[in-house]
Design an enzyme around this catalytic site. Structure first.
Site, PDB file in Angstrom:
ATOM      1  N   HIS A 191       0.851  -1.303   0.179  1.00 10.99           N
ATOM      2  CA  HIS A 191      -0.067  -0.020   0.037  1.00 10.99           C
ATOM      3  C   HIS A 191       0.837   1.229   0.049  1.00 10.99           C
ATOM      4  CE1 HIS A 191       0.567  -0.283   4.580  1.00 10.99           C
ATOM      5  NE2 HIS A 191       0.461   0.977   4.413  1.00 10.99           N
ATOM      6  N   ASP A 221      -0.367  -7.634   1.131  1.00  8.23           N
ATOM      7  CA  ASP A 221       0.464  -6.191   1.323  1.00  8.23           C
ATOM      8  C   ASP A 221       1.962  -6.038   1.551  1.00  8.23           C
ATOM      9  OD1 ASP A 221       0.321  -3.487   1.523  1.00  8.23           O
ATOM     10  OD2 ASP A 221      -0.459  -3.358   3.643  1.00  8.23           O
ATOM     11  N   SER A 306       4.870   2.533   7.751  1.00  6.29           N
ATOM     12  CA  SER A 306       4.373   1.359   7.123  1.00  6.29           C
ATOM     13  C   SER A 306       5.798   0.867   5.997  1.00  6.29           C
ATOM     14  CB  SER A 306       3.398   1.688   6.273  1.00  6.29           C
ATOM     15  OG  SER A 306       2.037   1.793   6.938  1.00  6.29           O
TER      16      SER A 306
END
Length: 603
Positions: A191, A221, A306
């Site tokens: 993402h 992901d 992230s």
């Protein structure tokens, strides 16, 4: 009488002196240990203090139990002191046991772990072109909420126009998993880089390098970036590959370290403990369908973390930080990381083959909790923990799937796969997804037969999940993710500065019959100035008066039109389907010479 008072006074003085001497010894010992800590570590000071108190206790007990052997007890204590001093000296030299090779002290903290990983962690910066929704060219004379606005637009027939695209920038994190003189592979979250037109990585010394999407698995992901290092001086590139650790060795309460790029501030080190394992968190999007075993930890992570790594006390990667739970957008001590047990095989497959091969059963299921398991007689008494899972209830069987062919029925409860219990730590999709495609597995199901629940063994031949998606049997997650077959059928139309594929089955039902070709992406420079005439998601129905049916036909028509028009700047009409309506735009054909490149592949 005075003589007796004198004796009493002298006795009290002796007692007070004895008490004072005892108190002074008790107070002085910790003070000396703290002074020693200035030359050593704080841990050493506390060790010395504890050691002194322990010896006092041992000495007292020896005096009580073995009053006739004080010398022997003293020698034993001295030997203990020598052994303890030897252990402390060994710790100072940097030696450590096999389970924790990086020593952690109160003074240095996690310094060695951070130093060892700093050149392995990168900041990831992305640029994406965002298409705005259309708006009327007519000015909002009445504030935009007045009914007169619609009246004037309808009366004067003002055209609808789409504003020019804007460029959005985002920041994330990543870590180097492989590097040599020619290239480096960097692991991050899907993402973070999904739909990005440009990606750049920033090293620990602030050096910036362009990166390209090498491969991605959106369902977990995880994405791999490739950095080209050819022509660069190796000594000027501070990139070091980091090692994987085993997330299965982690236990609740273990220390972990997170390194990432929160809020774009640069490499930041935080630490915490493992709060829970096997955490099932509904994140939304595609990743939640396959990642249900997150590591929950308390190391502070925020937006921008992230894709960064979660390290154990050996400095090894045991997780990929992916999400936080927060009521205000900031860290509240609830971070979630994809465990290395799941991430490592995905990364290795992506690097080796650029795609993931997963097993496929062909059922829709939901977990069976304690109360449900008790109600069907699967267990007698399962306790009060609502998070425990005892099986997977089959709510739907996909036609022509391996499950249907093997005889799996709706209402069955799958409780074991190849002898492994379906549970919160081992959900059904993980057990099946990790199975070898084409191999037969043994499933134990709990089935209601005439009102009586019984166990049944079923042999199932595992199918290929990606093939099921490509064949349209399973709907592809995400509207803009391209399947393997779509990538193979993707055609570059240099004259239109775009790439197209056949209309997917999932989109065809929402489009007119004449919409056979859809644009997946456009060349970036076509969106540099003004509004691009063609956008991702547009379906080209007609080009220059010719009906379009396939990507290859579109390629031939565009090439012929360009050849016929030569260097003329005369525009060509394009009929397309966009935003649930058919419209016509005019485009100037670009030269097709030397433009048939494959740069920008994002899968």
């Amino acid at each position: 009488m005075n003589f007796l008072k004198l004796i009493k006074t002298a006795g009290m003085a002796i007692v007070l002196i004895a008490v004072w001497e005892c108190a002074r010894d008790r107070i002085a010992a910790p003070i000396i240990n703290r002074a020693d800590s200035t030359n050593g570590s704080v841990t050493d000071a506390y060790a010395k203090s504890a050691q002194t108190h322990d010896h006092d206790k041992v000495d007292d007990s020896k005096d009580k139990d073995h009053k006739g052997a004080p010398k022997e007890d003293k020698s034993k204590i001295e030997k203990t002191e020598e052994a303890t001093a030897g252990k402390k000296e060994e710790s100072k030299t940097g030696d450590a046991d096999d389970k924790n090779p990086i020593a952690i002290s109160f003074e240095k903290g996690f310094e060695d772990i951070a130093k060892g990983a700093m050149n392995s962690v990168v900041n990831v910066a992305t640029m994406q072109i965002i298409e705005e929704h259309g708006r009327s060219a007519f000015p909002d004379m009445f504030g935009g909420d007045s009914p007169f606005d619609d009246l004037f637009r309808e009366f004067f027939d003002f055209p609808r126009r789409r504003p020019p695209p804007r460029k959005a920038h985002a920041l994330g994190s990543g870590f180097v998993i492989f590097v040599n003189k020619k290239k480096a592979y960097i692991v991050t979250n899907s993402h973070v880089v999904r739909n990005a037109n440009k990606v750049r990585v920033i090293l620990s010394d602030k050096k910036e390098l362009d990166a390209e999407m090498y491969a991605a698995d959106h369902r977990t992901d995880i994405a791999i970036l490739e950095v080209n290092l050819e022509g660069l001086d190796p000594s000027s590139v501070k990139m070091t590959a980091i090692n994987w650790g085993d997330s299965e060795e982690l236990n609740e309460g273990n220390y972990v370290v997170a390194i990432g790029n929160p809020f774009g501030l640069g490499s930041t080190v935080t630490h915490g403990i493992v709060s829970a394992k096997g955490r099932n968190v509904a994140l939304g999007g595609d990743s939640s369908t396959l990642v249900e075993e997150f590591i929950q930890h308390s190391a502070p992570i925020n937006m921008g973390n992230s894709g960064g790594c979660l390290l154990n006390t050996k400095g090894e990667v045991v997780g990929i930080n992916t999400a936080i739970y927060s009521p205000n957008g900031g860290s509240v001590g609830l971070g979630f990381a994809i465990p290395s047990k799941m991430a490592r095989p995905i990364v290795e497959q992506l690097i080796a083959r650029k795609k993931i091969t997963r097993g496929w059963l062909g059922v829709e299921v939901h977990p069976v909790n304690t109360r449900q398991a008790e109600s069907v007689g699967l267990i007698k008494k399962g306790g009060l923990d609502p998070s425990r899972i005892f099986g997977a209830f089959v709510s739907k069987v996909v036609p022509q799937s391996p499950a249907e062919k093997a005889g799996v029925m709706e209402g069955d409860i799958v409780i074991q796969v190849n002898g492994m219990q379906v549970s919160e730590r081992a959900p059904l999709h993980a057990l099946v997804g990790n199975a070898e495609v084409g191999k037969q597995i043994d499933m134990l199901v709990w089935r209601n037969q005439g009102g009586k629940w019984e166990a049944n063994h079923i042999a199932v031949k595992i199918g290929n999940f990606e093939e099921a998606i490509d064949n349209g049997v399973v709907e592809q997650p995400g509207g803009n993710q391209r399947s393997e077959r779509a990538k193979n059928e993707e055609a570059h139309i240099p004259e239109l500065r775009c790439w197209v594929i056949p209309m997917p089955k999932s989109r065809a039902k929402d489009c007119p019959a004449g919409a056979r070709v859809i644009i997946t992406r456009i060349k970036e420079d076509s969106a540099s100035f003004g509004e691009p005439p063609l956008l991702p998601g547009d379906s080209i129905m007609n080009l220059g008066g010719v009906k379009i049916t396939t990507p290859q036909q579109l390629k031939q028509v565009a090439s012929k039109l360009k050849k016929d028009k030569g260097n003329s700047d005369e525009p060509v009409s394009v009929v397309l389907y966009r935003d649930k309506s058919t419209r016509m735009v005019a485009v100037n054909l670009a030269s097709g010479v030397g433009n048939d490149d494959k740069s920008g592949d994002d899968d």
